[in-house]
Motif scaffolding. Structure first.
Motif, mmCIF file in Angstrom:
data_model
loop_
_atom_site.group_PDB
_atom_site.id
_atom_site.type_symbol
_atom_site.label_atom_id
_atom_site.label_comp_id
_atom_site.label_asym_id
_atom_site.label_seq_id
_atom_site.Cartn_x
_atom_site.Cartn_y
_atom_site.Cartn_z
ATOM 1 N N VAL A 5 0.845 -1.185 0.000
ATOM 2 C CA VAL A 5 0.000 0.000 0.000
ATOM 3 C C VAL A 5 0.885 1.242 0.000
ATOM 4 O O VAL A 5 1.598 1.506 0.977
ATOM 5 N N GLU A 6 0.816 1.989 -1.096
ATOM 6 C CA GLU A 6 1.596 3.213 -1.216
ATOM 7 C C GLU A 6 0.833 4.394 -0.626
ATOM 8 O O GLU A 6 -0.402 4.426 -0.628
ATOM 9 N N SER A 7 1.579 5.377 -0.178
ATOM 10 C CA SER A 7 0.999 6.627 0.294
ATOM 11 C C SER A 7 2.027 7.738 0.126
ATOM 12 O O SER A 7 3.211 7.469 -0.109
ATOM 13 N N GLY A 8 1.552 8.970 0.239
ATOM 14 C CA GLY A 8 2.455 10.113 0.207
ATOM 15 C C GLY A 8 2.472 10.909 -1.082
ATOM 16 O O GLY A 8 3.135 11.940 -1.166
ATOM 17 N N GLY A 10 0.891 13.273 -4.235
ATOM 18 C CA GLY A 10 0.108 14.500 -4.218
ATOM 19 C C GLY A 10 0.626 15.502 -5.219
ATOM 20 O O GLY A 10 1.383 15.153 -6.133
ATOM 21 N N LEU A 20 7.427 9.216 -0.556
ATOM 22 C CA LEU A 20 6.477 8.128 -0.724
ATOM 23 C C LEU A 20 6.792 7.011 0.260
ATOM 24 O O LEU A 20 7.961 6.748 0.552
ATOM 25 N N SER A 21 5.737 6.361 0.733
ATOM 26 C CA SER A 21 5.881 5.210 1.613
ATOM 27 C C SER A 21 5.141 4.029 1.007
ATOM 28 O O SER A 21 4.142 4.209 0.299
ATOM 29 N N CYS A 22 5.612 2.850 1.314
ATOM 30 C CA CYS A 22 4.937 1.626 0.873
ATOM 31 C C CYS A 22 4.968 0.637 2.020
ATOM 32 O O CYS A 22 6.042 0.166 2.411
ATOM 33 N N THR A 78 8.345 -1.448 5.689
ATOM 34 C CA THR A 78 8.043 -0.273 4.887
ATOM 35 C C THR A 78 9.261 0.144 4.066
ATOM 36 O O THR A 78 10.391 0.112 4.560
ATOM 37 N N TYR A 80 10.614 3.350 1.447
ATOM 38 C CA TYR A 80 10.373 4.768 1.198
ATOM 39 C C TYR A 80 11.063 5.219 -0.082
ATOM 40 O O TYR A 80 12.058 4.626 -0.512
ATOM 41 N N THR A 118 0.444 5.455 -6.469
ATOM 42 C CA THR A 118 0.087 6.750 -5.900
ATOM 43 C C THR A 118 0.506 7.841 -6.880
ATOM 44 O O THR A 118 1.606 7.792 -7.442
#
Length: 124
Positions: A5-8, A10, A20-22, A78, A80, A118
């Motif tokens: 699950v990626e995030s960060g 925008g 970015l984080s995963c 995680t 990054y 993302t």
């Protein structure tokens, strides 16, 4: 079942930074090299960065030129991607992927599990 699950992602201005984080689950994280890839509209998915399972070695796509840093925290499962000095041409969907082996690879075929991606948009 492996989940990434990626995030960060925008919207960021040119010259700015994004991290970015995963977050990974369902795998023995330290035994898998991890990679980041990206895909811009109308273009093929391309390699960005990869890091070995131990975190001791990493490799980057030529276009990175010292702007990005990949890292991992095996205790948190995680990986990054710190992206600095972003350019409009860095705009793409960024994907996290888990390799089938501990050693890093630049090849898409080496990666058996992928996140949903993302979006990173860099405005000029």
């Amino acid at each position: 079942q492996v989940q990434l699950v990626e995030s960060g992602g925008g919207l960021v201005q040119a010259g700015g930074s994004v991290r970015l984080s995963c977050a990974a689950s369902g795998l023995t994280f330290s035994t898998n090299a991890m990679g980041w890839f990206r895909q811009a509209p109308g273009k093929e998915r391309e390699f960005v960065a990869t890091i070995s399972g131990s975190g001791l070695s990493a490799y980057y796509g030529d276009f990175v030129k010292g702007r990005f840093t990949i890292s991992r925290d095996n205790a948190k499962n995680t990986v990054y991607l710190q992206m600095n000095s972003l350019k409009p041409e860095d705009t793409a969907v960024y994907f996290c992927a888990a390799s089938r082996t501990p050693g890093w690879s630049t090849r898409i075929s080496s990666y058996g599990n992928w996140g949903q991606g993302t979006q990173v948009t860099v405005s000029s």
